[in-house]
Design a protein around this motif. Structure first.
Motif, PDB file in Angstrom:
ATOM      1  N   GLY A  60      43.229  54.400  34.476  1.00 45.86           N
ATOM      2  CA  GLY A  60      43.618  53.383  33.507  1.00 45.86           C
ATOM      3  C   GLY A  60      43.998  54.007  32.176  1.00 45.86           C
ATOM      4  N   ALA A  61      44.423  53.154  31.239  1.00 51.25           N
ATOM      5  CA  ALA A  61      44.853  53.640  29.929  1.00 51.25           C
ATOM      6  C   ALA A  61      44.758  52.492  28.924  1.00 51.25           C
ATOM      7  N   MET A  62      44.654  52.875  27.669  1.00 53.57           N
ATOM      8  CA  MET A  62      44.620  51.922  26.561  1.00 53.57           C
ATOM      9  C   MET A  62      45.457  52.479  25.421  1.00 53.57           C
ATOM     10  N   LEU A  63      46.216  51.598  24.751  1.00 56.72           N
ATOM     11  CA  LEU A  63      47.033  51.998  23.617  1.00 56.72           C
ATOM     12  C   LEU A  63      46.899  50.926  22.536  1.00 56.72           C
ATOM     13  N   ALA A  64      46.591  51.354  21.310  1.00 62.47           N
ATOM     14  CA  ALA A  64      46.424  50.415  20.201  1.00 62.47           C
ATOM     15  C   ALA A  64      47.137  50.953  18.968  1.00 62.47           C
ATOM     16  N   TYR A  65      47.722  50.042  18.210  1.00 58.50           N
ATOM     17  CA  TYR A  65      48.327  50.423  16.937  1.00 58.50           C
ATOM     18  C   TYR A  65      47.709  49.566  15.841  1.00 58.50           C
ATOM     19  N   GLN A  66      47.209  50.220  14.806  1.00 57.93           N
ATOM     20  CA  GLN A  66      46.640  49.518  13.660  1.00 57.93           C
ATOM     21  C   GLN A  66      47.578  49.644  12.466  1.00 57.93           C
ATOM     22  N   HIS A  67      47.938  48.502  11.888  1.00 59.87           N
ATOM     23  CA  HIS A  67      48.836  48.479  10.732  1.00 59.87           C
ATOM     24  C   HIS A  67      48.123  47.862   9.539  1.00 59.87           C
ATOM     25  N   TRP A  68      48.219  48.533   8.392  1.00 62.18           N
ATOM     26  CA  TRP A  68      47.646  48.027   7.150  1.00 62.18           C
ATOM     27  C   TRP A  68      48.767  47.385   6.321  1.00 62.18           C
ATOM     28  N   TRP A  69      48.695  46.064   6.152  1.00 62.04           N
ATOM     29  CA  TRP A  69      49.688  45.363   5.356  1.00 62.04           C
ATOM     30  C   TRP A  69      49.543  45.731   3.878  1.00 62.04           C
ATOM     31  N   ASP A  70      48.311  45.849   3.437  1.00 64.54           N
ATOM     32  CA  ASP A  70      47.966  46.390   2.123  1.00 64.54           C
ATOM     33  C   ASP A  70      46.514  46.832   2.213  1.00 64.54           C
ATOM     34  N   LYS A  71      45.858  47.072   1.083  1.00 64.18           N
ATOM     35  CA  LYS A  71      44.499  47.596   1.112  1.00 64.18           C
ATOM     36  C   LYS A  71      43.466  46.576   1.583  1.00 64.18           C
ATOM     37  N   PHE A 112      44.922  48.672  30.617  1.00 65.45           N
ATOM     38  CA  PHE A 112      45.093  48.444  32.058  1.00 65.45           C
ATOM     39  C   PHE A 112      44.171  49.398  32.808  1.00 65.45           C
ATOM     40  N   ALA A 113      43.524  48.897  33.880  1.00 62.39           N
ATOM     41  CA  ALA A 113      42.673  49.753  34.715  1.00 62.39           C
ATOM     42  C   ALA A 113      42.688  49.236  36.148  1.00 62.39           C
ATOM     43  N   GLN A 114      42.527  50.160  37.083  1.00 58.46           N
ATOM     44  CA  GLN A 114      42.545  49.800  38.505  1.00 58.46           C
ATOM     45  C   GLN A 114      41.625  50.739  39.269  1.00 58.46           C
ATOM     46  N   THR A 115      41.015  50.206  40.321  1.00 60.11           N
ATOM     47  CA  THR A 115      40.187  50.998  41.233  1.00 60.11           C
ATOM     48  C   THR A 115      40.623  50.724  42.660  1.00 60.11           C
ATOM     49  N   ARG A 120      40.029  44.542  41.810  1.00 61.54           N
ATOM     50  CA  ARG A 120      40.896  45.689  42.050  1.00 61.54           C
ATOM     51  C   ARG A 120      41.614  46.134  40.778  1.00 61.54           C
ATOM     52  N   GLN A 121      42.025  45.172  39.940  1.00 65.20           N
ATOM     53  CA  GLN A 121      42.840  45.512  38.784  1.00 65.20           C
ATOM     54  C   GLN A 121      42.522  44.570  37.626  1.00 65.20           C
ATOM     55  N   VAL A 122      42.536  45.118  36.401  1.00 63.02           N
ATOM     56  CA  VAL A 122      42.316  44.309  35.195  1.00 63.02           C
ATOM     57  C   VAL A 122      43.291  44.761  34.115  1.00 63.02           C
ATOM     58  N   GLN A 123      43.625  43.847  33.216  1.00 65.75           N
ATOM     59  CA  GLN A 123      44.431  44.182  32.054  1.00 65.75           C
ATOM     60  C   GLN A 123      44.109  43.208  30.924  1.00 65.75           C
ATOM     61  N   SER A 124      44.334  43.643  29.702  1.00 60.41           N
ATOM     62  CA  SER A 124      44.021  42.783  28.559  1.00 60.41           C
ATOM     63  C   SER A 124      44.955  43.100  27.396  1.00 60.41           C
ATOM     64  N   LEU A 125      45.107  42.096  26.518  1.00 60.13           N
ATOM     65  CA  LEU A 125      45.898  42.238  25.307  1.00 60.13           C
ATOM     66  C   LEU A 125      45.121  41.602  24.163  1.00 60.13           C
ATOM     67  N   HIS A 126      44.961  42.355  23.062  1.00 66.83           N
ATOM     68  CA  HIS A 126      44.293  41.856  21.863  1.00 66.83           C
ATOM     69  C   HIS A 126      45.266  41.944  20.680  1.00 66.83           C
ATOM     70  N   ALA A 127      45.297  40.908  19.851  1.00 67.38           N
ATOM     71  CA  ALA A 127      46.084  40.917  18.616  1.00 67.38           C
ATOM     72  C   ALA A 127      45.270  40.218  17.542  1.00 67.38           C
ATOM     73  N   ASN A 128      45.140  40.835  16.367  1.00 71.08           N
ATOM     74  CA  ASN A 128      44.295  40.232  15.339  1.00 71.08           C
ATOM     75  C   ASN A 128      44.880  40.396  13.947  1.00 71.08           C
ATOM     76  N   LEU A 129      44.297  39.674  13.007  1.00 72.23           N
ATOM     77  CA  LEU A 129      44.608  39.770  11.586  1.00 72.23           C
ATOM     78  C   LEU A 129      43.272  39.727  10.853  1.00 72.23           C
ATOM     79  N   LEU A 130      42.955  40.795  10.096  1.00 63.00           N
ATOM     80  CA  LEU A 130      41.671  40.924   9.421  1.00 63.00           C
ATOM     81  C   LEU A 130      41.888  41.045   7.919  1.00 63.00           C
ATOM     82  N   TRP A 131      41.002  40.391   7.163  1.00 60.68           N
ATOM     83  CA  TRP A 131      41.078  40.404   5.700  1.00 60.68           C
ATOM     84  C   TRP A 131      39.746  40.861   5.129  1.00 60.68           C
TER      85      TRP A 131
END
Length: 492
Positions: free
Chosen positions: A407-418, A428-431, A443-454
């Motif tokens: 499996g693998a995971m990829l995340a990108y974090q963006h700072w809009w300001d401080k 994604f992962a599979q056995t 047998r297989q799982v996948q997920s997507l997360h999207a957030n906005l933090l202040w």
């Protein structure tokens, strides 16, 4: 008036008298009497000066002894005057000003325990979560409180449109730092309230409890196989489907820092607690199979066994690369899976393992990329969220065969300001199991997360997160979970 002032007055009187009575015979006797009185006062002044000098010397010596004790609190030496230093507790009995006081510790945010070299710190946070789930994992199950891939219902099972409020992720931690000639002695203990899966039960749970002495660490903390700095910045504590499991377990670990090509690096070697998790064919009963066919969401691990037959610890090695642009790590795992049946004396075992490449790379400004990629045979316990896959399977004859996980995971974090930041994470992962494994296993799982933090201040964070997760069984059926989560976190 002081004796010195009186002496000066008499001296002035003597000079005046000498002028007035010069040439008089009676003046000689008066002058002699006055000189005698002045001589006696001069002797008194000399004694006062000598006493004052002696007292000043004593005070200077006492100050030296005090400074020496402050610089080396553990020293118990005899002072220059031959007097044993008095303990702070004894000295304070007679004078409240001499009682031991709390001082600032050697590390930021800590304080010194009076009478010791130990710096103690405590902290934590209060976090409240409000979750709207498209489907419920079932009554009093962790799957309604965090992402547990194995508890996503399949088919038509599960309550629709379920709401959960909780503050179980709130944490409390303690840490200490004590310098010594052999290296720093440090400890860390952290608790949260996920000890009971029931939604409204707040049972304390031990997350971390470890101590380190120089390069040696022992206790419960993150598995060495996991690079915790590569985990995404999500509100959901369950983790991404494609990341390694956020596994904390008892271990003994040695860390050796070194530099190669002007780049800081670390080598880690650990012995960690073993735990085989197997699927066994003859554990499947007809009643259980019928419930599984109906899509009962409470059967995520009903076909697994965790025999208490482990003989060797899991062996983990990891290499950390820590350049200025981020960090990367390469980890390898080796472990034995073992099964015994006490009724017939049957024993079976096999060796497995896995590899994991992960890291965090800085991009523009505060932005960064976090990633994980892993592959192994027999390492499914370390893969994805809790109880997603089994390490191996046993057929009806008792033959053991390791499952293959990747499996693998990829995340990108963006700072809009401080103050504002966002993360987008996909995993994604599979056995792959042997052909005879029960078709209701995941047998297989996948997920997507999207957030906005202040975070208007460093001690407070408010955020919203959307989660999409999909779980597919061997027989092709799948279940989908969509979740919206609001969180408020206050640190102390």
């Amino acid at each position: 008036m002081s004796r010195a002032g009186d002496f000066l007055l008499k001296l002035a009187a003597l000079l005046a008298l000498c002028g007035a009575l010069s040439g008089s015979a009676a003046a000689d006797d008066d002058i002699k009497a006055l000189l005698g009185a002045m001589s006696r006062q001069i002797e008194d002044l000399k004694q006062q000066v000598a006493q004052s000098n002696q007292r000043i010397g004593q005070l200077e010596q006492a100050l030296k002894v005090y400074k020496s004790e402050q610089q080396s609190p553990k020293a118990n030496l005899v002072g220059a005057a031959g007097v044993q230093p008095v303990p702070a507790s004894a000295a304070g009995a007679g004078n409240s000003k001499e009682k031991a006081v709390v001082t600032v510790g050697d590390t930021k945010g800590t304080f010194k325990i009076p009478g010791t070299d130990t710096s103690l710190g405590l902290g934590g946070f209060v976090k409240t979560d409000l979750l709207f789930n498209s489907v419920s994992a079932g009554r009093d199950r962790l799957g309604d409180q965090q992402l547990i891939m194995s508890q996503i219902p399949v088919g038509a099972a599960g309550e629709r449109g379920q709401v959960t409020f909780l503050a179980k992720e709130s944490r409390l931690w303690f840490k200490s730092f004590t310098p010594s000639e052999w290296g720093d002695v440090n400890t860390f203990v952290e608790l949260d309230f996920y000890g009971d899966p029931a939604t409204y039960s707040y049972t304390p749970r031990l997350r971390h409890a470890y101590g380190s002495f120089g390069h040696l660490l022992a206790g419960q903390t993150w598995t060495t196989f996991l690079n915790a700095s590569a985990l995404p910045d999500n509100l959901d504590v369950g983790g991404s489907a494609g990341a390694l499991a956020s596994l904390r377990q008892p271990l003994v670990r040695w860390t050796e820092p070194f530099t190669w090509l002007d780049t800081p690096m670390e080598g880690l070697l650990a012995l960690e607690t073993p735990r085989s998790r197997l699927w066994v064919d003859n554990h499947l009963e007809t009643g259980t199979a019928n419930r599984a066919a109906a899509g009962d969401p409470n059967l995520d691990a009903a076909y697994w066994t965790t025999p208490n037959a482990d003989r060797y610890p899991d062996l983990v090695a990891r290499l950390n690369l820590n350049p200025e642009w981020g960090n990367m790590s390469l980890a390898a795992l080796g472990r034995q899976l073992r099964y015994t049946n006490s009724s017939n004396g049957y024993r079976q075992d096999a060796w497995g393992g896995g590899v994991n490449l992960s890291g965090r790379i800085n991009t523009v400004g505060l932005d960064n990329i976090r990633f994980m990629a892993h592959y192994g045979k027999g390492d499914a316990r370390y893969v994805s969220t809790t109880n997603t896959f089994a390490d191996a399977a046993l057929d009806s004859h008792g033959a053991i065969e390791l499952s293959e996980s990747y499996g693998a995971m990829l995340a990108y974090q963006h700072w809009w300001d401080k103050q504002w930041r966002s993360s987008l994470t996909y995993g994604f992962a599979q056995t792959d199991y042997p052909y005879y494994a029960n078709p209701v296993l995941t047998r297989q799982v996948q997920s997507l997360h999207a957030n906005l933090l202040w975070s208007p201040v460093s001690q407070a964070m408010l955020g919203v997160e959307y989660t999409y997760a999909d779980r597919e069984l061997i027989d092709g059926r799948d279940g989908v979970l969509q979740r919206v989560q609001f969180s408020a976190k206050y640190s102390f």
